[in-house]
Scaffold this active site. Structure first.
Site, PDB file in Angstrom:
ATOM      1  CE  LYS A  59      -7.791   1.413   3.340  1.00  0.00           C
ATOM      2  NZ  LYS A  59      -6.657   2.057   4.028  1.00  0.00           N
TER       3      LYS A  59
ATOM      4  CD  GLU B 151      -2.796   1.115   2.525  1.00  0.00           C
ATOM      5  OE1 GLU B 151      -3.806   1.812   2.498  1.00  0.00           O
ATOM      6  OE2 GLU B 151      -2.483   0.385   3.497  1.00  0.00           O
TER       7      GLU B 151
ATOM      8  CB  CYS C  71      -5.052  -1.409   4.255  1.00  0.00           C
ATOM      9  SG  CYS C  71      -4.243  -1.183   5.859  1.00  0.00           S
TER      10      CYS C  71
END
Length: 293
Positions: A127, A48, A169
């Site tokens: 995301k 990331e 994440c």
């Protein structure tokens, strides 16, 4: 059961430390991806925010414009670097994530790009769950101060191998996305992520193994390396987990590359031994993949 992974695949996770100079970060990523390809990896994953320091305060400075696609080199040097690196490596490349600016709305996203061995863009994930936490005395972090959430789940088809589920994440804490990807035929769940030194020891490995055992698929988490000089201290510990939740490879907090060999037989034998795919009770609870995009 139909095969999910068409042929054996060597997976590599590249755990990098990224500094303030984007060009240096991209060059460093290139050298490590080529090292992984030379070792035989045909799917390579970066962390990331691999092209910038990690932190909401850095997003506006490092953000690139990706749409309309393809962007120019001035709009997105990282897009063009990743495309060229994938082609040079002759490997599928999950380009960790980069900060994205959508100029028509002036919104920022945390975005992952996937390239084929020819350098073609074959997948994009913004995301979807923003990391807004406040653990008293430990850490406060609010991505929503800068970022907007993506609004699509992402399954990417790698034509030579099969499908992968891609998320970033904090997305890993929401099991529905993993279940949907797995039920749509993904052989692997990939999460570029940057857990910190508070949440990392608590949940990083647990979540990787949990998503794997829930869905009987391979799972891979790729973190930045830890930089104690930076404002955000990443946990590191990138790892690859098999469909029965066995950790196949894990590194520590420093820069490193880890590898694992994935094969369809492992998925099939895991599912035959514990046949959750034929034992679900959709008369008692809904199938979360029904009707999902």
């Amino acid at each position: 059961m139909a095969s999910l992974l068409k042929k054996p695949l060597k997976l590599a996770l590249v755990q990098l430390a990224s500094g303030a100079d984007k060009a240096v970060n991209l060059a460093h990523a290139r050298s490590k991806v080529l090292e992984a390809a030379k070792a035989g990896a045909s799917l390579i994953v970066l962390p990331e925010c691999f092209n910038s320091p990690y932190g909401t305060q850095f997003f506006p400075k490092y953000a690139e414009t990706l749409l309309p696609s393809p962007p120019t080199k001035e709009q997105s040097p990282s897009y063009h670097a990743l495309s060229a690196i994938a082609a040079e490596a002759k490997a599928y490349l999950v380009g960790g994530s980069i900060p994205e600016l959508e100029p028509t709305t002036n919104k920022y996203y945390n975005t992952s790009l996937v390239f084929s061995p020819s350098g073609a863009l074959i997948g994009t994930h913004r995301k979807t769950h923003l990391f807004d936490i406040d653990i008293p005395g430990k850490i406060t972090f609010k991505e929503s101060e800068v970022l907007s959430p993506g609004n699509q789940l992402t399954v990417v088809d790698l034509p030579d191998y099969g499908k992968i589920g891609l998320a970033i994440c904090y997305d890993i804490r929401f099991p529905e996305a993993a279940m949907i990807a797995a039920r749509k035929g993904a052989f692997l769940l990939v999460y570029p992520g940057a857990f910190n030194t508070t949440t990392g020891p608590l949940h990083w490995s647990l979540l990787a193994r949990g998503r794997a055992v829930d869905n009987q698929v391979y799972t891979a988490l790729c973190s930045p390396a830890r930089d104690l000089e930076a404002s955000y201290h990443a946990w590191g510990h990138s790892l690859i987990v098999d469909p029965s939740a066995k950790v196949l490879a894990e590194t520590e907090e420093k820069e490193d590359i880890i590898y694992a060999d994935l094969d369809d037989e492992t998925i099939q034998s895991t599912r035959k031994g514990i046949p959750i795919y034929t034992q679900r009770r959709f008369d008692l609870y809904p199938d979360v993949s029904a009707g999902s995009q």
